[in-house]
Write an enzyme that holds these catalytic residues in place. Structure first.
Site, PDB file in Angstrom:
ATOM      1  N   ASP A  12       0.810  -1.227   0.000  1.00 31.43           N
ATOM      2  CA  ASP A  12       0.000   0.000   0.000  1.00 31.43           C
ATOM      3  C   ASP A  12       0.840   1.271   0.000  1.00 31.43           C
ATOM      4  O   ASP A  12       0.452   2.295   0.569  1.00 31.43           O
ATOM      5  CB  ASP A  12      -0.961   0.020   1.206  1.00 31.43           C
ATOM      6  CG  ASP A  12      -1.835  -1.204   1.228  1.00 31.43           C
ATOM      7  OD1 ASP A  12      -2.270  -1.630   0.145  1.00 31.43           O
ATOM      8  OD2 ASP A  12      -2.073  -1.751   2.323  1.00 31.43           O
ATOM      9  N   LYS A  15       1.829   2.134  -5.149  1.00 31.28           N
ATOM     10  CA  LYS A  15       2.365   1.568  -6.398  1.00 31.28           C
ATOM     11  C   LYS A  15       1.431   1.846  -7.578  1.00 31.28           C
ATOM     12  O   LYS A  15       1.864   2.200  -8.660  1.00 31.28           O
ATOM     13  CB  LYS A  15       2.559   0.044  -6.239  1.00 31.28           C
ATOM     14  CG  LYS A  15       3.547  -0.339  -5.161  1.00 31.28           C
ATOM     15  CD  LYS A  15       3.629  -1.845  -4.962  1.00 31.28           C
ATOM     16  CE  LYS A  15       2.389  -2.469  -4.360  1.00 31.28           C
ATOM     17  NZ  LYS A  15       2.121  -2.094  -2.961  1.00 31.28           N
ATOM     18  N   GLY A  39      -4.559  -4.415  -3.711  1.00 30.57           N
ATOM     19  CA  GLY A  39      -5.592  -3.393  -3.898  1.00 30.57           C
ATOM     20  C   GLY A  39      -4.903  -2.109  -4.271  1.00 30.57           C
ATOM     21  O   GLY A  39      -4.157  -1.545  -3.479  1.00 30.57           O
ATOM     22  N   HIS A  40      -5.079  -1.668  -5.506  1.00 31.00           N
ATOM     23  CA  HIS A  40      -4.401  -0.471  -5.993  1.00 31.00           C
ATOM     24  C   HIS A  40      -5.445   0.585  -6.344  1.00 31.00           C
ATOM     25  O   HIS A  40      -6.321   0.340  -7.172  1.00 31.00           O
ATOM     26  CB  HIS A  40      -3.527  -0.805  -7.200  1.00 31.00           C
ATOM     27  CG  HIS A  40      -2.508  -1.878  -6.922  1.00 31.00           C
ATOM     28  ND1 HIS A  40      -1.841  -2.555  -7.888  1.00 31.00           N
ATOM     29  CD2 HIS A  40      -2.051  -2.367  -5.740  1.00 31.00           C
ATOM     30  CE1 HIS A  40      -1.008  -3.422  -7.332  1.00 31.00           C
ATOM     31  NE2 HIS A  40      -1.132  -3.340  -6.026  1.00 31.00           N
ATOM     32  N   GLN A 220       1.908  -6.053  -3.283  1.00 30.25           N
ATOM     33  CA  GLN A 220       2.402  -6.211  -1.907  1.00 30.25           C
ATOM     34  C   GLN A 220       3.688  -5.399  -1.704  1.00 30.25           C
ATOM     35  O   GLN A 220       3.902  -4.435  -2.427  1.00 30.25           O
ATOM     36  CB  GLN A 220       2.635  -7.694  -1.565  1.00 30.25           C
ATOM     37  CG  GLN A 220       1.353  -8.486  -1.380  1.00 30.25           C
ATOM     38  CD  GLN A 220       0.753  -8.999  -2.673  1.00 30.25           C
ATOM     39  OE1 GLN A 220       1.422  -9.603  -3.464  1.00 30.25           O
ATOM     40  NE2 GLN A 220      -0.534  -8.777  -2.884  1.00 30.25           N
TER      41      GLN A 220
END
Ligand code: GDP
Ligand code: IMO
Ligand code: MG
Length: 427
Positions: A12, A15, A39-40, A220
């Site tokens: 988080d 990225k 989760g982006h 990650q």
């Protein structure tokens, strides 16, 4: 030119935002590990996009690929494609390519993820329960269903039956009814999924030979790496940059920049050691100001000070050429800011995070304290417009880590980015 984007902390770091920013100049963006545990969040002109499996370049309508190092949940993929369509982004076999040797996450893996976590009791890892660990276990156990298996119904049935048989003894201990193996559902998706599938190793090396620009998008963070992270509180894939080779089949080693995406403080979701964690008002403030809630599980992220020891370790593990410092604006209100410069464990000084799980609880950070800047940096996109103390903070970190900070991010939007020397995108 090739770029690898890696998270240097526990995920988080921002990225997705940086891949989106970089992708304007890219010909192909490739995911090489993890799955829909990622989760982006990407913000473009007040529109917010949330991605789990699809590479972040998809928002820029770029060619995107998912490599064999990823574990792919077909249901999650289809769901994500449908959701993006509602936001005006079309995903077809012209802009998405999936490695034909990719292994699948099946409903049984999610169930096993849940059971495994329950079995750990107090020592649960706090996984995303997306079935990531069990799917990678089946991959290395040589039982996994791969996307190429969907082409042959008889073969698929046999493999699914074998997989169910393998897991049924364990599952039956915890639930009454053995779940179905989803053969029919998988068959009904087979043609659609196959339309994306290609020998990606071949395609990606052709792109490389033709001097195309490829961005490898990590998920990650390095401290969640299965080998080099804070084991066992890690994910089940290699998250460090070396994984781009086995996770895609790419083999070119030249013209490569490796960008370490680093938050200006530290966060972690789930269990595990976190030496600079703040369980106080400052931690709460960072969480609120930084909106630190997990994209995948909506859990509150744990927050703490910036840790230069951990970052140096990541720089070493990944061969990072440039650091991208994100979320600087979150520190704007603080009067004083601390930077971790070393650890004490049982009176002994450490300049790295040790592997021993039994030492994790004993780690005491050593801090350097600097004055905050107490003015807004939100949205600033020129280095000279930053307050003096913010520039000092960046300089001190650079000196500690002996690596250049090339980009600073001051807000979630694409435009809220400082390219310090303006050279990173000169492709
Ligand atoms: P990823 O998993 O590394 O892609 O990061 P996430 O998307 O899970 O979390 C980063 C969050 O911070 C997202 O909500 C981004 O929109 C947001 N973000 C990224 N860069 C910045 C920044 O410089 N400042 C602020 N305030 N938010 C940012
Ligand atoms: P992005 O790409 C932060 C964490 C989980 C858990 C551990 C293992 O958004 O940075 P898993 O489901 O992978 O078996 O869970 O890893 N985790 C992440 N934390 N960001 C992520 O991805 C993560 N993906 C997994 O919270 O502690
Ligand atoms: Mg994330």
């Amino acid at each position: 030119m090739f770029y690898t984007i890696v998270g240097t902390q526990w995920g988080d770091e921002g990225k997705g935002k940086i891949v989106d920013w970089l992708s304007s100049k890219a010909d192909l963006i490739v995911r090489y590990q993890g799955g829909n545990n990622a989760g982006h969040t990407i913000k473009v002109d007040n529109k917010v996009y949330k991605l789990n499996l699809l590479p972040s370049g998809i928002i820029n309508n770029k060619k995107c690929a998912i490599g064999n190092g990823v574990v792919l949940d077909p249901w999650a993929l289809i769901n994500e494609i449908e959701n993006l369509k509602k936001q005006g982004i079309n995903v077809t076999n012209k802009n998405l390519f999936i490695a034909d040797n990719i292994c699948l996450i099946l409903p049984i893996h999610k169930l096993l993820d849940e059971i495994n976590e329950n079995l750990r009791g107090q020592k649960e890892l706090g996984t995303t329960k997306k079935g990531i660990g069990p799917a990678y276990e089946d991959k290395v156990g040589r039982r996994a269903i791969r996307i190429c298996d969907l082409k042959n119904p008889k073969y698929l049935k046999q493999k699914l039956d074998n997989l169910s048989k393998f897991h049924s003894e364990k599952i039956s201990k915890y639930i009454d009814k053995i779940p179905q193996n989803y053969y029919q559902e998988l068959l009904s998706m087979a043609e659609y999924l196959d339309s994306f599938s290609v020998p990606l190793w071949k395609m990606i090396n052709e792109f490389g030979e033709n001097n195309k620009t490829i961005v490898f998008e990590g998920a990650q963070g390095s401290m969640l790496d299965i080998d080099f992270g804070t084991y066992p509180y890690v994910t089940s894939s290699n998250t460090i940059s070396g994984q781009i080779y086995s996770g895609t089949g790419f083999s070119k080693k030249n013209n490569h920049k490796i960008l370490g995406i680093t938050k200006a403080y530290t966060t972690r979701v789930g269990s595990g050691p976190f030496p600079t964690e703040l369980i106080d008002n400052i931690g709460e403030h960072l969480g609120e100001k930084g909106q630190e809630y997990g994209t995948v599980t909506k859990r509150k992220r744990r927050c703490g000070w910036f840790d230069s020891v951990l970052l140096k370790q990541s720089i070493n593990l990944n061969g990072i050429t440039d650091i991208v410092l994100t979320k600087l604006d979150v520190l704007d209100e603080l009067k004083e800011i601390k930077i971790c410069v070393g650890y004490f464990i049982d009176e002994k000084k450490y300049d790295y995070l040790p592997s021993e799980e039994f030492l994790f609880d004993k780690i005491k950070p050593i801090y350097k304290t600097i004055d905050g800047w107490q003015s807004s940096t939100a949205g600033i996109n020129k280095i000279n417009d930053l307050p003096i103390n913010a520039k000092k903070y960046i300089k001190i970190i650079e000196e500690l880590i002996e690596t250049n900070i090339s980009i600073v991010s001051t807000g979630p939007d694409r435009k809220e980015t400082i390219d310090i020397n303006g050279t990173l995108l000169n492709i």
